[in-house]
Design a protein around this motif. Structure first.
Motif, PDB file in Angstrom:
ATOM      1  N   ALA A 143       6.028  28.034   0.932  1.00 56.54           N
ATOM      2  CA  ALA A 143       7.111  28.380   0.012  1.00 56.54           C
ATOM      3  C   ALA A 143       8.449  27.844   0.525  1.00 56.54           C
ATOM      4  CB  ALA A 143       7.158  29.905  -0.169  1.00 56.54           C
ATOM      5  N   LEU A 144       8.687  27.963   1.846  1.00 58.56           N
ATOM      6  CA  LEU A 144       9.944  27.463   2.405  1.00 58.56           C
ATOM      7  C   LEU A 144      10.048  25.949   2.265  1.00 58.56           C
ATOM      8  CD1 LEU A 144      12.558  27.999   3.918  1.00 58.56           C
ATOM      9  CD2 LEU A 144      11.281  27.857   6.070  1.00 58.56           C
ATOM     10  N   ALA A 145       8.936  25.230   2.544  1.00 55.72           N
ATOM     11  CA  ALA A 145       8.966  23.769   2.434  1.00 55.72           C
ATOM     12  C   ALA A 145       9.200  23.337   0.991  1.00 55.72           C
ATOM     13  CB  ALA A 145       7.658  23.176   2.962  1.00 55.72           C
ATOM     14  N   CYS A 146       8.560  24.034   0.015  1.00 56.59           N
ATOM     15  CA  CYS A 146       8.729  23.650  -1.388  1.00 56.59           C
ATOM     16  C   CYS A 146      10.132  23.990  -1.876  1.00 56.59           C
ATOM     17  CB  CYS A 146       7.663  24.344  -2.247  1.00 56.59           C
ATOM     18  SG  CYS A 146       5.982  23.707  -1.952  1.00 56.59           S
ATOM     19  N   ALA A 147      10.698  25.070  -1.361  1.00 57.45           N
ATOM     20  CA  ALA A 147      12.081  25.390  -1.733  1.00 57.45           C
ATOM     21  C   ALA A 147      13.033  24.293  -1.248  1.00 57.45           C
ATOM     22  CB  ALA A 147      12.466  26.758  -1.155  1.00 57.45           C
ATOM     23  N   ASN A 148      12.846  23.831  -0.020  1.00 57.31           N
ATOM     24  CA  ASN A 148      13.679  22.729   0.501  1.00 57.31           C
ATOM     25  C   ASN A 148      13.469  21.461  -0.320  1.00 57.31           C
ATOM     26  OD1 ASN A 148      14.700  24.358   2.530  1.00 57.31           O
ATOM     27  ND2 ASN A 148      13.096  23.772   3.986  1.00 57.31           N
ATOM     28  N   ALA A 159       8.215  24.402   9.074  1.00 57.57           N
ATOM     29  CA  ALA A 159       8.077  24.497  10.527  1.00 57.57           C
ATOM     30  C   ALA A 159       6.581  24.548  10.891  1.00 57.57           C
ATOM     31  CB  ALA A 159       8.799  25.736  11.038  1.00 57.57           C
ATOM     32  N   SER A 160       6.247  23.994  12.042  1.00 58.28           N
ATOM     33  CA  SER A 160       4.844  23.964  12.458  1.00 58.28           C
ATOM     34  C   SER A 160       4.366  25.378  12.809  1.00 58.28           C
ATOM     35  CB  SER A 160       4.680  23.035  13.660  1.00 58.28           C
ATOM     36  OG  SER A 160       5.391  23.542  14.771  1.00 58.28           O
ATOM     37  N   TYR A 161       3.078  25.604  12.645  1.00 58.72           N
ATOM     38  CA  TYR A 161       2.493  26.910  12.953  1.00 58.72           C
ATOM     39  C   TYR A 161       1.066  26.691  13.443  1.00 58.72           C
ATOM     40  CZ  TYR A 161       0.645  26.208   8.229  1.00 58.72           C
ATOM     41  OH  TYR A 161       0.037  25.690   7.125  1.00 58.72           O
ATOM     42  N   PHE A 162       0.530  27.710  14.130  1.00 59.89           N
ATOM     43  CA  PHE A 162      -0.787  27.631  14.778  1.00 59.89           C
ATOM     44  C   PHE A 162      -1.840  28.243  13.852  1.00 59.89           C
ATOM     45  CE2 PHE A 162      -4.124  29.205  17.632  1.00 59.89           C
ATOM     46  CZ  PHE A 162      -4.423  28.043  18.319  1.00 59.89           C
ATOM     47  N   ASP A 175       3.237  21.633   7.216  1.00 66.16           N
ATOM     48  CA  ASP A 175       3.060  21.392   5.790  1.00 66.16           C
ATOM     49  C   ASP A 175       4.176  20.503   5.251  1.00 66.16           C
ATOM     50  OD1 ASP A 175       0.728  22.890   5.420  1.00 66.16           O
ATOM     51  OD2 ASP A 175       1.888  24.765   5.381  1.00 66.16           O
ATOM     52  N   LEU A 176       3.766  19.629   4.321  1.00 63.20           N
ATOM     53  CA  LEU A 176       4.696  18.759   3.590  1.00 63.20           C
ATOM     54  C   LEU A 176       4.581  19.095   2.115  1.00 63.20           C
ATOM     55  CD1 LEU A 176       6.463  16.213   2.946  1.00 63.20           C
ATOM     56  CD2 LEU A 176       4.339  14.898   3.003  1.00 63.20           C
ATOM     57  N   CYS A 177       5.716  19.268   1.444  1.00 61.29           N
ATOM     58  CA  CYS A 177       5.720  19.620   0.024  1.00 61.29           C
ATOM     59  C   CYS A 177       6.513  18.580  -0.749  1.00 61.29           C
ATOM     60  CB  CYS A 177       6.319  21.011  -0.181  1.00 61.29           C
ATOM     61  SG  CYS A 177       6.268  21.556  -1.924  1.00 61.29           S
ATOM     62  N   LEU A 178       5.898  18.071  -1.868  1.00 60.88           N
ATOM     63  CA  LEU A 178       6.557  17.101  -2.733  1.00 60.88           C
ATOM     64  C   LEU A 178       6.633  17.692  -4.133  1.00 60.88           C
ATOM     65  CD1 LEU A 178       4.955  13.681  -1.739  1.00 60.88           C
ATOM     66  CD2 LEU A 178       7.346  14.335  -1.496  1.00 60.88           C
ATOM     67  N   PRO A 179       7.823  17.818  -4.733  1.00 61.35           N
ATOM     68  CA  PRO A 179       7.933  18.357  -6.083  1.00 61.35           C
ATOM     69  C   PRO A 179       7.456  17.328  -7.102  1.00 61.35           C
ATOM     70  CG  PRO A 179      10.084  17.685  -5.311  1.00 61.35           C
ATOM     71  CD  PRO A 179       9.145  17.506  -4.159  1.00 61.35           C
ATOM     72  N   ASP A 244      13.640  14.120  13.497  1.00 59.24           N
ATOM     73  CA  ASP A 244      14.381  14.979  12.577  1.00 59.24           C
ATOM     74  C   ASP A 244      13.836  14.764  11.170  1.00 59.24           C
ATOM     75  OD1 ASP A 244      16.122  16.682  11.452  1.00 59.24           O
ATOM     76  OD2 ASP A 244      17.918  15.446  11.718  1.00 59.24           O
ATOM     77  N   LEU A 245      13.111  15.762  10.652  1.00 57.31           N
ATOM     78  CA  LEU A 245      12.526  15.698   9.320  1.00 57.31           C
ATOM     79  C   LEU A 245      13.240  16.687   8.407  1.00 57.31           C
ATOM     80  CD1 LEU A 245       8.751  15.686  10.352  1.00 57.31           C
ATOM     81  CD2 LEU A 245      10.183  13.710   9.747  1.00 57.31           C
ATOM     82  N   PRO A 246      13.218  16.476   7.108  1.00 56.77           N
ATOM     83  CA  PRO A 246      13.853  17.431   6.187  1.00 56.77           C
ATOM     84  C   PRO A 246      13.166  18.793   6.256  1.00 56.77           C
ATOM     85  CG  PRO A 246      13.477  15.321   5.095  1.00 56.77           C
ATOM     86  CD  PRO A 246      12.750  15.266   6.387  1.00 56.77           C
ATOM     87  N   GLY A 247      13.832  19.772   6.868  1.00 60.90           N
ATOM     88  CA  GLY A 247      13.277  21.116   6.992  1.00 60.90           C
ATOM     89  C   GLY A 247      12.644  21.406   8.331  1.00 60.90           C
ATOM     90  N   ASN A 248      12.466  20.434   9.193  1.00 63.37           N
ATOM     91  CA  ASN A 248      11.809  20.666  10.479  1.00 63.37           C
ATOM     92  C   ASN A 248      12.311  19.625  11.470  1.00 63.37           C
ATOM     93  OD1 ASN A 248      10.186  21.565  12.530  1.00 63.37           O
ATOM     94  ND2 ASN A 248       8.305  20.659  11.726  1.00 63.37           N
ATOM     95  N   THR A 249      12.523  20.047  12.702  1.00 65.80           N
ATOM     96  CA  THR A 249      12.974  19.157  13.766  1.00 65.80           C
ATOM     97  C   THR A 249      12.107  19.386  14.989  1.00 65.80           C
ATOM     98  OG1 THR A 249      15.254  19.186  12.970  1.00 65.80           O
ATOM     99  CG2 THR A 249      14.902  18.458  15.225  1.00 65.80           C
ATOM    100  N   MET A 250      11.544  18.309  15.528  1.00 65.96           N
ATOM    101  CA  MET A 250      10.715  18.377  16.726  1.00 65.96           C
ATOM    102  C   MET A 250      11.175  17.300  17.696  1.00 65.96           C
ATOM    103  SD  MET A 250       6.865  18.962  15.208  1.00 65.96           S
ATOM    104  CE  MET A 250       6.914  17.424  14.287  1.00 65.96           C
ATOM    105  N   VAL A 251      10.702  17.420  18.923  1.00 70.20           N
ATOM    106  CA  VAL A 251      11.016  16.463  19.975  1.00 70.20           C
ATOM    107  C   VAL A 251       9.741  15.730  20.353  1.00 70.20           C
ATOM    108  CG1 VAL A 251      11.869  16.131  22.317  1.00 70.20           C
ATOM    109  CG2 VAL A 251      12.935  17.853  20.829  1.00 70.20           C
TER     110      VAL A 251
END
Length: 692
Positions: A143-148, A159-162, A175-179, A244-251
């Motif tokens: 839901a958060l990814a689709c809202a963004n 954000a990544s999750y286990f 997760d990646l969401c495309l409207p 740096d991705l839209p909605g998530n940032t990792m190293v």
């Protein structure tokens, strides 16, 4: 004897340094060599470490670029998937094809605008990732990814999750969401689930993970996924890049392990052996080189002495400059040429002290182009102008050639400078003589033409005069009665001007043939009155106001009346034409006669000055220098003989023709003629007030 010997030390023993000093010197040398070896080893280790770190930074940047490119391609493929969707069956078929090609994507879902799942396809390479706990546990991240994604109208990442698996292990996913938009309205979403581990193994090149570990971490260093070999060494090198991705940032982190460099025994042995051999070789070569150097120095001194004697005997100036334009050498001939001693020239850069100030900018620009190697000087040389120390200028011919050292490198420019002042003077005299010869030839041609024209025009002019006189007689006869006064005046003018033209032609013919002129006493007023009808006619045509100033009781002048009238007429016409061409608003012409004083003429009664003053634009200095030169003219239709003939006529009468500015505007032409009394003297004096 032993006592005496002990009190009389030999010079060799006194000169030999003590043993403590020798040990101190050797100890210092050993410490220096040891310090050098340790420094070399430390620098080699530092260099190797810097090379490993630089290579690791490049690999990390390359891996990040690969991941970004793959994610961009996946977004494009997912966009093509949703645009190609027509039915659920076709969508599932296309999704299966996409998952087969993209190992890093674990699941693709088609959801409606309320995030309800319409269809879902799992990767064929492993068991369904959400089989154990279902998809509902990850609904907040989706839901958060689709809202963004809805806000940005583009791809949105959660954000990544286990996600735990049935085998007791788990996966870190994202997760990646495309409207999905249709006509500007949101119709649904495409959701793709990535495996971070598969992203590292599939999207990063295998050559980067063969000897290095690559992982995803959070900002605080928590490791999310890892891929690559896990070999260990004594030192670890780490490079990090921000994804740096839209909605998530990792190293993105890349680790490399290297062992300590095994340089110490090899380098130490090689350096000690090489230095020992080198010291012995240097001692032997140093003695041999010293003897050879002394011989070369003696030969070089002889060569330098010979070259200096040869250069001092030259009359050609020599100048050498380096690639920065600084003067490095001048010979005595060059110093004598410019008047500066060598001390004031050596080391000088641009501008040189012998450059004329008005040409310094031009010379500096030319030298900058030359020194930059953009333009090579011509082999035949080029001409220039130098300035002596006293400020006088003189022309020179400069021949330049590049200076090449023994290694074939271009180190500067050598210039041979020739003073061509005398050559220029001879060329100028030759040119002036040639011009005089050409002018004489043209004047001879003009003389022949004048003789021919005088012969051909005399008969028509005589006929015109006769017809005009006959017409007057017929009009005054008893048959026709008295003629109108205007007609009689016009016919008389025709007859007079025809006779005058005949006299002019005869005078020109006599002038060209250098015959003696028939001079007669003539009143100044008569000379002016004779030309006023023609002057007035042209003045009325051009709108010029003409004023004559002829005082009464002036003595007559002894002259060739016809030729002097032509001089006055020519000067007046030139003045009116100059004012007309310049567009003077109120043109006026003043013809004046006055007495002038003369050297040797008592009482100032021997000369009269005739002047013609206009209000035209004046005469420029460059034109004034050639104004009386035959065949020089500023008129498109002129021949350039008028003023030259006028000056010759005046000078044949013993007078002088000149011009000067008319203040505040215009030009005054003045010429002098002797009076009858002055002309009878054997040596007529020149007027003192005539400008020269």
């Amino acid at each position: 004897m032993s006592a005496d010997a002990s009190q009389d030390p030999s010079p060799q023993r006194a000169a030999r340094p003590p043993a403590a000093q020798r040990w101190l010197l050797w100890g210092s040398l050993s410490a220096l060599v040891a310090t050098l070896l340790v420094t070399l080893i430390w620098l080699a280790g530092r260099y190797e470490a810097s090379q490993v770190q630089s290579r690791l930074e490049r690999d990390a940047a390359e891996a990040l670029s690969d991941i970004r490119s793959a994610l961009t391609r996946n977004v494009q493929s997912l966009q093509a998937l949703q645009s190609a969707t027509q039915t659920r069956a076709s969508w599932v078929r296309d999704a299966h094809r996409l998952l087969y090609e993209r190992r890093e994507i674990l699941r693709v879902e088609w959801r409606d605008a309320r995030l309800a799942t319409l269809a879902g396809v799992d990767t064929p390479y492993r068991a369904p990732v959400f089989e154990r706990f279902g998809r509902a546990t990850a609904q907040p991240e989706v839901a958060l990814a689709c809202a963004n994604a809805r806000r940005s109208s583009g791809a949105g990442y959660a954000a990544s999750y286990f996600v735990p698996q049935a085998d007791g292990l788990g996966l870190e996913v994202m997760d990646l969401c495309l409207p999905q938009m249709n006509g500007g309205q949101l119709t649904g979403y495409v959701v793709a689930t990535y495996s971070l581990g598969e992203m590292l193994s599939s999207l990063v090149g295998p050559h980067l993970t063969r000897s290095q570990e690559v992982s995803f971490t959070e900002a605080d260093g928590t490791r999310l996924a890892l891929h690559g070999n896990t070999r260990r060494g004594t030192r670890v090198f780490t490079a990090q890049q921000l994804l740096d991705l839209p909605g998530n940032t990792m190293v993105l982190r890349m680790d490399s392990w290297r062992g300590a460099p095994e340089l110490f025994p090899n380098v130490l042995t090689a350096l000690v052996t090489a230095m020992s051999i080198a010291l012995l070789a240097v001692l032997f070569l140093l003695a041999k080189d010293t003897r050879r150097r002394l011989q070369v120095e003696r030969d070089l001194a002889d060569a330098l002495a010979f070259r200096k004697a040869m250069e001092d005997s030259l009359v050609t100036g020599l100048r050498a400059r380096d690639l920065r334009g600084r003067t490095t050498y001048v010979n005595p001939a060059f110093c004598a040429m410019v008047g500066f001693p060598a001390e004031e020239l050596l080391g000088q850069s641009m501008p040189a002290p012998y450059w004329p100030p008005e040409r310094a900018g031009e010379y500096q620009q030319r030298q900058e182009v030359r020194l930059a190697g953009q333009h090579r000087p011509p082999r035949e040389g080029f001409e220039s102008v130098f300035m002596r120390k006293d400020g006088s200028r003189f022309p020179v011919l400069i021949i330049e050639a590049p200076l090449i050292n023994a290694h074939g490198e271009h180190t500067g420019w050598m210039s041979a400078v020739l003073d061509i002042s005398e050559q220029r003077r001879i060329e100028e005299l030759s040119r002036a003589s040639q011009e005089r010869l050409q002018a004489t030839a043209r004047l001879a041609t003009v003389g022949e033409m004048a003789s021919l024209l005088s012969h051909e025009l005399n008969q028509p002019l005589a006929a015109i005069s006769s017809y005009a006189t006959g017409s007057l007689n017929m009009l005054d006869g008893p048959v026709h009665g008295p003629a109108p006064a205007d007609l009689q005046l016009a016919l008389r003018r025709i007859a007079e001007q025809a006779e005058r033209a005949g006299r002019v032609i005869k005078s020109v013919h006599d002038f060209v043939r250098r015959r003696d002129k028939e001079r007669e006493p003539t009143a100044p007023q008569a000379l002016i009155d004779a030309v006023m009808p023609l002057v007035g006619l042209q003045a009325r045509k051009l709108g010029v106001h003409v004023e004559t100033r002829v005082p009464a009781h002036l003595p007559p002048v002894l002259c060739d009346r016809t030729m002097v009238e032509q001089v006055v007429l020519n000067l007046a016409r030139n003045a009116m034409q100059a004012m007309d061409q310049a567009g003077v608003p109120r043109p006026s012409l003043v013809i004046q006669v006055r007495r002038v004083a003369a050297e040797g003429a008592g009482g100032g009664k021997g000369w009269l000055e005739f002047s013609v003053a206009d209000q035209g634009p004046g005469i420029p200095p460059e034109v004034g220098e050639q104004l009386f030169t035959p065949f020089f003219t500023t008129k498109a239709e002129g021949m350039g003989l008028g003023l030259s003939l006028c000056r010759t006529v005046v000078e044949q009468h013993g007078g002088f023709l000149a011009f000067e500015p008319n203040r505040p505007q215009g030009t005054i032409f003045r010429f002098t003629l002797p009076t009858q009394a002055a002309a009878q003297q054997s040596a007529p004096a020149q007027p003192a007030t005539v400008p020269s």
